[in-house]
Design a protein around this motif. Structure first.
Motif, short mmCIF file in Angstrom:
data_model
loop_
_atom_site.label_atom_id
_atom_site.label_comp_id
_atom_site.label_asym_id
_atom_site.label_seq_id
_atom_site.Cartn_x
_atom_site.Cartn_y
_atom_site.Cartn_z
N UNK A 130 25.16 -4.14 69.80
CA UNK A 130 24.63 -5.48 69.59
C UNK A 130 25.60 -6.53 70.12
N UNK A 131 25.11 -7.36 71.06
CA UNK A 131 25.88 -8.50 71.53
C UNK A 131 27.28 -8.06 71.92
N UNK A 132 27.36 -7.10 72.81
CA UNK A 132 28.64 -6.50 73.15
C UNK A 132 28.69 -6.19 74.64
N UNK A 133 29.80 -5.59 75.06
CA UNK A 133 30.02 -5.28 76.48
C UNK A 133 30.75 -3.95 76.58
N UNK A 134 30.82 -3.40 77.81
CA UNK A 134 31.62 -2.21 78.04
C UNK A 134 32.60 -2.41 79.20
N UNK A 135 32.72 -3.66 79.68
CA UNK A 135 33.55 -3.93 80.87
C UNK A 135 34.17 -5.31 80.72
N UNK A 136 35.43 -5.36 80.28
CA UNK A 136 36.08 -6.65 80.05
C UNK A 136 36.29 -7.47 81.32
N UNK A 137 36.71 -6.88 82.44
CA UNK A 137 36.86 -7.70 83.65
C UNK A 137 35.54 -8.36 84.06
N UNK A 138 34.42 -7.65 83.90
CA UNK A 138 33.12 -8.26 84.20
C UNK A 138 32.82 -9.38 83.21
N UNK A 139 33.13 -9.17 81.93
CA UNK A 139 32.94 -10.22 80.94
C UNK A 139 33.74 -11.46 81.28
N UNK A 140 34.97 -11.30 81.76
CA UNK A 140 35.81 -12.45 82.10
C UNK A 140 35.11 -13.32 83.15
N UNK A 141 34.46 -12.71 84.11
CA UNK A 141 33.72 -13.46 85.13
C UNK A 141 32.54 -14.19 84.50
N UNK A 142 31.87 -13.54 83.58
CA UNK A 142 30.73 -14.17 82.92
C UNK A 142 31.18 -15.35 82.04
N UNK A 143 32.31 -15.21 81.37
CA UNK A 143 32.80 -16.31 80.54
C UNK A 143 33.19 -17.52 81.40
N UNK A 144 33.75 -17.26 82.57
CA UNK A 144 34.06 -18.36 83.48
C UNK A 144 32.77 -19.08 83.90
N UNK A 145 31.71 -18.32 84.11
CA UNK A 145 30.43 -18.93 84.46
C UNK A 145 29.91 -19.81 83.32
N UNK A 146 30.02 -19.33 82.09
CA UNK A 146 29.57 -20.13 80.95
C UNK A 146 30.42 -21.39 80.80
#
Length: 296
Positions: A130-146
């Motif tokens: 739930x509301x989670x990820x499996x790839x932190x480097x990909x998440x970092x890119x998404x957070x920059x987008x947000x």
């Protein structure tokens, strides 16, 4: 729908010489074992959102991870690793005699659930991410987008404070507050269990493992990536994600693409806590999945 329910049992468990407190609801033959987010949060917010599954005949178990809630709070940063929390989770499952469980992990609890499923696959019937990820480097890119939606000036201000180590500055915190209301919980008044968990946040595990806030990852999990390992998980998987989630639908789709047997539900008008923000859509998705994979 969620409601606050008193636990049927409160159990103190010894884990590596420390006391960890677990809560059990209902007497069902099948158990939904909940791993809450954080790190460093008491389990109240996730426990209260899922104890209602007793209405569907399940036993529900949650616990305050070491360093949180009613559990012991040691200060040794060497304790704050995902591997140690995996073995803590296994100790709680074994001591409480839960057998094979429906393992439900939210946010950081999802990272923990993934590593648990890879380490102890024989102990899970289904995996609920739930509301989670499996790839932190990909998440970092998404957070920059947000973050970029705040505008270039605000992003530059945030980057300045991050470089200077002044992420507690009021103007930086104001930007984080705005992001939290956009991507963590979009309700104007956050539910009481959420406020309880947040008010008792232990920042020791959080900063060691994650970072100073929800939108900057600098801790020991910043390079964590289990996408290459997800095909090893062969139990049915449910992925839920809010359409405005900080751990974004793109992150959820990245998990689904790597899993062998997964379904995904993107929940409208919700961010990181769909069980509170959009319960009308969240609970049917969850209970429907559980019912389809029920043994008894």
């Amino acid at each position: 729908m969620w409601r606050e329910i008193a636990p049927d049992d409160r159990v103190e468990i010894e884990v590596d010489g420390f006391r960890v407190v677990a809560y059990s609801f209902g007497r069902g033959d099948e158990t939904v074992f909940c791993l809450n987010g954080g790190p460093g949060l008491a389990c109240d917010y996730l426990r209260e959102a899922h104890s209602c599954l007793v209405d569907h005949g399940y036993r529900v178990v949650a616990f305050d991870q070491l360093g949180t809630g009613a559990s012991d709070r040691p200060t040794d940063p060497a304790l704050w690793t995902i591997g140690r929390y995996v073995e803590e989770t296994e100790t709680v499952r074994r001591v409480m005699g839960l057998g094979a469980v429906h393992l439900l992990g939210h946010s950081w609890g999802g990272w923990l659930a993934i590593d648990y499923a890879l380490t102890h696959p024989q102990n899970i019937r289904t995996l609920i991410l739930e509301d989670t990820v499996a790839d932190m480097p990909h998440l970092a890119l998404e957070l920059e987008r947000l973050r970029s939606a705040l505008g270039s000036e605000t992003v530059a201000m945030m980057q300045k404070h991050e470089a200077q180590g002044t992420t507690d500055h009021p103007e930086y915190m104001a930007a984080i507050t705005l992001l939290n209301y956009r991507h963590v919980c979009r309700l104007p008044e956050w539910p009481a269990p959420v406020r309880r968990s947040l008010s008792d946040w232990n920042m020791g595990p959080y900063t060691t493992m994650q970072g100073p806030n929800e939108f900057l990852y600098t801790g020991n999990l910043k390079d964590w990536n289990r996408i290459p390992d997800l095909p090893k998980i062969d139990v049915p998987v449910l992925i839920t994600v809010g359409e405005h989630d900080e751990l974004t639908p793109a992150c959820a789709m990245r998990m689904k693409g790597a899993l062998r047997n997964a379904e995904i539900h993107v929940l409208r008008n919700a961010s990181h806590m769909p069980f509170y923000e959009n319960p009308a859509d969240y609970y049917p998705a969850l209970t429907g999945f559980l019912a389809r994979h029920r043994i008894n």
